[in-house]
Structures are given as C-alpha cells and as structure tokens.
Scaffold this motif. Structure first.
Motif: not given
Length: 583
Positions: A195-202, A242-245, A250-255
């Motif tokens: 979900a976060r990746s989609g928001a970043l791409a947009a 920047t916010r979306e990145a 954060r999601a990737g680091a937590g994973w």
C-alpha cells in the motif's frame, strides 16, 4: 513480439497486475527456469556445507584424524567451487532474461502510448506517464530478478529444516516455529509495504508532472513573475514524496528487522537447548556447529525471502499502474479492415514511406472532391467547439480555412486526420468515410503540420527522416528544406543537417521548428497536406517562399491551410469560412 494490447489486462486491478507479471515471465520462461535450476543447485551446495563441516570436526578434529580433516576440507572447497559456478551462471541468465523482458515491456508500453490521442494521454499527465515507463518498469525488473530466487529460497528453507530434523528433532521444531513466524511477518508487512509503495509511486507521478510544468514553462512564468508559485508547488509535491518514501522505508526496515531477529533468537535458543544434548552425548560437537551454521543460513535465507516478497508487493503495485495504461484505449479507434492494393492515384510506395498493412482502395478517381464534410459538428462537454460545417475540396486545390478565434479551425484539421472524432456529421476522403480507412493509411495519405509541432531530440536530419524505412540522402533533405524556406537557416547551424535540435527542438526558433516540421511532412508527399497557421511566425517574403515551395514540391496534391495571413489568402483557390463556436 506483438505490441497489441492483451485483453486480459483489464485495467489497473490487482488481478490485471498479476496477469501482467505472469505474462512477463512467460516471455522468457526457458531462461528463467534454467536460472532457477542453477540457483537451486547453488542453494543445495550451500546447505550441504554444514554437513561437511560436521564431518570434518567429528571425524577429523575430535578423532585426531588428519587424513579425514584434509578429505573433508577438500570436499568443502569443491562444494564452494560448485556453489560459485552455479551462482554465477544462474545470475547471468537471470539478468539477461530480466533485461529482455523489460526491453519488451518498455517497447510495448511506448508503442501503446503512441496509439493514444492527446486528450486520453493528458488524463494521466506527462510526468506520471514518465514515472510509469521508468520507475514502475524498473520495479518489475527488480521483481523479475528476484523471481528465480524464490524456488531456491523455499527449497533452502525446507532442506535446512529436514537436515536439522535428522540431526535433532526438537531443534527442527524450533526451526519450523522460526519459519512460521517469518512467514507471518511477511504477510503483515507485505500488505503494508504494498500500500505504501503504491502511494509513493502516485506521489512521484504528481511531482514529475510539476517538474515537467516547471521546466517547460520556466521562461513564461519568469516573465510573469510567477516562478515562486511553481517552486512552492514543487516543494509541496517533493515533501509529499519524502513523506511517502519515509513511510515505505519504515515499513521495509521493520520488515527486515523482525525477519532477521526471529532466526537469531532461534539460534540462541537452539544453542541453549543443544548444549545439554552434547554434554549427554546425544549430539556431537560437529552436530551443534552444523546446527548453528544452518540457523545462520536460515537467517540469511529468511531475510532474502522477505526482501523478495517485498519486491513482489511493490511490483504488483507497479504492474497495476502499467496495466491501467495498457487497458486504456485511444478515443479514436482504427475500425477499417485490412485491404490489399490501392488506386493508381494514391501515393502507394513513395520513397521512404512505409507500406502499411491496412492499405485501402479509395474511390472517386481524380475528379470529384478529395475531402468532403457534411454537417460536421464537434462538441466538448455539451459545448459546441466546431460546426455544423459543410464543404468540399477538389483535387489539387489550395483551400484556406478562416474564421474568428475559437471557431474550431484547428479542431477541423484534427478531425480531418482523425486526431479527434466528430460528434455528428461525416467527413469523406475520396468518397470513403474516414472511419472506413485504417488510421495508418489515412495518416499516410493526409498529413497534418500542427501549430505547435514537436521535434524529437536528435539532429535536423533525424527529425526529417523520423519513421521512414528508406530515408533519402542529404541532397533530397536539402531540397525539401529549400522548399520549406528553411535551408539557409539550417546550413548556418553548426553541423547543418547534423546539427542537434535539442529536446523538443528548443535550439530552434518557433518559426524554424514549424518549417522543419513542414519539410518533414513534405518529404512524405501526402495526398492532402493540412497546415495549421504554419507561416504565422515568418515575414511576408519568407511566407511567399514557403507557399511557392509547398506547391512546387507537392504538385497537384491538395492543401488545406488555417490562416488569416494576406499572402496565404491571395494564393487560395478556395476559402472555407467557419463561424464562431457557441460559448
């Protein structure tokens, strides 16, 4: 490979995205399967190393058998060499397959974008389209590279669990608990990251639109003192990116952190549980060392698996955005069937012009109208943009379209070449309704030079011969530039025909760009040439040379020009006056 849109890519849904990804893999499935097989051998070689280490410790060091130590050391070296060879060959095949797939995907996407009319493409935004054709395609490439890793990662996990089970069953249960925890983590974080990746791409697409506007309109906004407003808009979009990145990071680091911690915790628990077994003699020292090695391997494999799964989540989002474009059809569709042959009066095989597959027989002969409009009307959102208009233009006529501002003159020319569809009425070319002629064939017969033509990055010669299968030599290029009254100016450029025009032709003036575009159209020798105020940026003497050159070059071809210029009107055989559109 074909560039026809696959009907199964039904928009930008997750289902369409997954189908697009599967279709990508099928194009190079042999190379991908071979790469997966080689990397699986590599993984099995790595998994077998702790067994060799165990035997070297137990049969060699513990038993003080030097020959056993040397023998198993040789096995370890041989296994390492096998792992290196299979990894190198597998990754090479994997990279080559990914490069071919992405080359095809970019070609397919670019070819489809070229079929879209300006209004349809503008709904996405130029920056967003660039992001989809670059960033999103790159994400799919990364995913393709990781696809061959999935089989050997899964096999590696399974083999480690089996090996530990054979070594000491209670420790295998610890491994299974570790794998279950990692997989559960992947499911939870995968959804969040997707979900976060989609928001970043947009967000990147929206910023790219602003950058495109900022660069393209720099001169205009500076002249109006509005540059700070555009800079603030860019900063706002950059802050959004920047916010979306950061959210993706954060999601990737937590994973990754959780996926790495779980196996390490299992190693600590395993060593604590295995030490009493060694003391009791139910496990050897080599066995405990092998267990520790396998658990570290499990850590690396689980972490890599997490990364690959995160890449898949991002690839699905990227594929959905690409599938949305592939599913979007142009507002103007080519509905004519393919026909063989043409009438003798059509330009069927002029030098450099590609013979298209949708060749049609056009009727009417040389007598009668070449272009005829009956009740032609174009509306946009309920507002009349053009018409109703009725006219006929005979063969060889130089017709001039006049009318007040916003009367729809440019719209009329776009309709004649089917860059815009009429709301009502009909337009015929040599007796055939335009929809009965394939788009490729129509645009070979009827060529438009717009008011703001586009030149591509490259040289003057590159732009003149763009799209020609058999480009003419320098002599003919100079002749056509002379006909467009721009030869002297081109030859004054450093390099002449080989002079670079810059992005969008920005090293040339507006008048020069129009005349180079006119020369490009003349080189194709169309049956009907449409000119949208092409001479508005030149002086009267140059304009006279342009008009004389067009008539001399095209001979008895038909010319329809939009203009209010006296020199153009003086040369007109026919004037088509259209009224002001309502609103």
């Amino acid at each position: 490979m074909s560039t026809t849109t696959n009907p199964r890519f039904a928009g930008g849904s997750p289902r369409a995205a997954r189908e697009l990804l599967r279709w990508c893999l099928r194009t190079e499935w042999r190379a991908i399967a071979a790469a997966a097989a080689l990397t699986t051998l590599w993984q099995l070689a790595l998994v077998s190393l702790p067994l060799s280490i165990q035997r070297a410790l137990d049969d060699g060091l513990v038993a003080a058998d030097r020959a056993a130590v040397l023998r198993w050391s040789g096995v370890i070296v041989g296994t390492g060499l096998l792992a290196w060879l299979t990894q190198h060959a597998g990754q090479h095949l994997d990279y080559m397959a990914g490069a071919k797939i992405i080359t095809w995907l970019r070609r397919r996407l670019s070819a489809h974008l070229l079929t879209l009319d300006a209004r349809t493409a503008a709904a996405f935004g130029r920056g967003d389209l660039q992001a989809r054709n670059s960033h999103d395609v790159d994400l799919i490439w990364i995913w393709v590279g990781g696809t061959t890793a999935l089989p050997h990662l899964v096999i590696g996990l399974g083999t480690v669990v089996v090996a530990v089970w054979l070594l000491h069953p209670p420790l295998a249960l610890l491994c299974l608990g570790c794998v279950a925890a990692v997989l559960g983590t992947n499911v939870v974080f995968g959804r969040v990251l997707g979900a976060r990746s989609g928001a970043l791409a947009a967000a990147q697409g929206r910023r790219a639109d602003v950058v495109d506007e900022l660069v393209g309109a720099a001169l205009t906004v500076k002249g109006a003192g509005a540059e700070q407003a555009m800079v603030r808009a860019h900063h706002a979009r950059s802050a959004e990116v920047t916010r979306e990145a950061l959210a993706v990071t954060r999601a990737g680091a937590g994973w990754s952190a959780v996926s790495s911690f779980v196996p390490l915790l299992a190693v600590a628990l395993g060593v604590a549980a295995g030490a009493p077994a060694v003391a009791a003699g139910t496990m050897t020292v080599g066995g405990l060392a092998a267990f520790a090695s396998w658990m570290l391997m499990l850590t690396a494999t689980s972490t890599t698996l997490s990364v690959r799964l995160s890449q898949r989540a991002q690839a699905v989002e990227a594929a959905a955005r690409i599938a949305e474009i592939l599913h979007t059809g142009p507002a103007v569709q080519s509905t004519a069937p393919s026909h063989a042959g043409t009438d003798a009066h059509t330009p069927s095989a002029r030098k450099g012009v590609r013979n298209p597959p949708d060749r049609v027989r056009v009727g009417g002969g040389r007598s009668g109208p070449v272009v005829e409009a009956v009740g032609l009307t174009v509306a946009d959102g309920g507002r009349a943009v053009l018409g109703p208009v009725d006219f006929r233009v005979e063969s060889g006529v130089f017709a001039v379209v006049t009318g007040p501002v916003a009367a729809g003159k440019s719209t009329l020319l776009r309709v004649l070449v089917r860059l815009r569809e009429p709301t009502a009425g009909q337009v015929r070319y040599r007796g055939l309704e335009l929809r009965e002629i394939g788009l490729t064939r129509l645009r070979e017969l009827v060529t438009l030079v717009p008011q703001r033509p586009v030149l591509v990055s490259g040289t003057v010669a590159d732009n003149l011969t763009l799209g020609l299968d058999d480009p003419p030599g320098p002599a003919e290029l100079r002749a056509v530039l002379r006909a467009a009254a721009v030869l002297d100016e081109v030859e004054a450029l450093p390099g002449g025909l080989d002079a670079p025009v810059g992005e969008g032709g920005d090293t040339l003036s507006g008048g020069q760009r129009r005349r180079v575009a006119l020369a490009r159209a003349l080189l194709r020798r169309p049956d009907v040439l449409l000119l949208d105020d092409v001479t508005s940026a030149v002086d009267e003497a140059t304009e006279e040379r342009v008009l004389a050159g067009v008539r001399e070059w095209l001979g008895d071809a038909t010319v329809i020009a939009v203009s209010h210029r006296p020199a153009v009107l003086r040369r007109a055989d026919q004037v088509i006056a259209i009224g002001r559109a309502d609103g």
